[in-house]
Motif scaffolding. Sequence first.
Motif, PDB file in Angstrom:
ATOM      1  N   ASN A   1     -14.501 -29.704 -24.655  1.00 40.67           N
ATOM      2  CA  ASN A   1     -14.265 -28.585 -23.744  1.00 40.67           C
ATOM      3  C   ASN A   1     -15.156 -27.380 -24.059  1.00 40.67           C
ATOM      4  N   SER A   2     -16.449 -27.651 -24.274  1.00 42.81           N
ATOM      5  CA  SER A   2     -17.360 -26.565 -24.625  1.00 42.81           C
ATOM      6  C   SER A   2     -18.524 -26.413 -23.643  1.00 42.81           C
TER       7      SER A   2
ATOM      8  N   THR B   1     -11.916 -23.780 -16.624  1.00 40.21           N
ATOM      9  CA  THR B   1     -10.803 -24.212 -17.470  1.00 40.21           C
ATOM     10  C   THR B   1     -10.060 -23.007 -18.046  1.00 40.21           C
ATOM     11  N   LYS B   2     -10.816 -22.017 -18.508  1.00 37.41           N
ATOM     12  CA  LYS B   2     -10.207 -20.807 -19.075  1.00 37.41           C
ATOM     13  C   LYS B   2      -9.372 -20.077 -18.043  1.00 37.41           C
TER      14      LYS B   2
ATOM     15  N   ASP C   1     -16.570 -31.810 -18.095  1.00 40.20           N
ATOM     16  CA  ASP C   1     -17.097 -31.203 -19.322  1.00 40.20           C
ATOM     17  C   ASP C   1     -17.802 -32.249 -20.166  1.00 40.20           C
TER      18      ASP C   1
ATOM     19  N   LYS D   1     -16.330 -24.440 -18.526  1.00 41.30           N
ATOM     20  CA  LYS D   1     -15.551 -23.647 -19.471  1.00 41.30           C
ATOM     21  C   LYS D   1     -14.838 -22.479 -18.793  1.00 41.30           C
TER      22      LYS D   1
END
Length: 208
Positions: free
Chosen positions: A34-35, A43-44, A64, A40
Amino acid sequence: MVQGIDGSGKTTQHGPLAKWLTARGHRVFVTEWNSSALVKAATKAGKKKNALTPMTFSLLHATDFADRLMYKIIPPLKAGMIVLADRYTYTAFARDAARSVDRQWVRDLYDFAVRPDRAVYFRVPIDTALDRLLARRVKLKFYEAGMDLGWSTNPTESFRLFQSKVLEEYDRIVREHDLHVIDASASITDQQRLFRGLISDVLEQNPI
């Protein structure tokens, strides 16, 4: 690559391994779950609003992974580097199935993934993992504790319920994909020694 539930200590073991390999003259590239910058932010934002359904979560993580595989995993491998992945496809297999997403559907979703030369699973009891997490922060994260599933309004109890399901899935994955298991309740030194031994075996069989 390393696997384990939250609080298993896998990341603690990953860093020293990378330094050890570098000291031995190997070129090392580390990638984390998840980077990818591609998803990102989405998702955040979804996590902040507690708006991610199990299927949405699954698809975001697959996106991702696909992005990182193409730009962060395959290029270093082609360049002769050792790629260390902090979580891999098995994370999705375990977490998504624990959230009741169809197991075979998730496996098919990641069918494009490169098979790792060595997959190491740090197995740890739920209470040990929980104690470790609570020792370094005030509260458990919403999705980490499986609060999105509505099994309990108590974060600690929800964590136990959800992560127990994840552990059950990992036991299935260990048998299915022949993951190498390390007792993550052992001392950090003993775990690192075993971890290095497993990686050394791969390097001896496939010298870079």
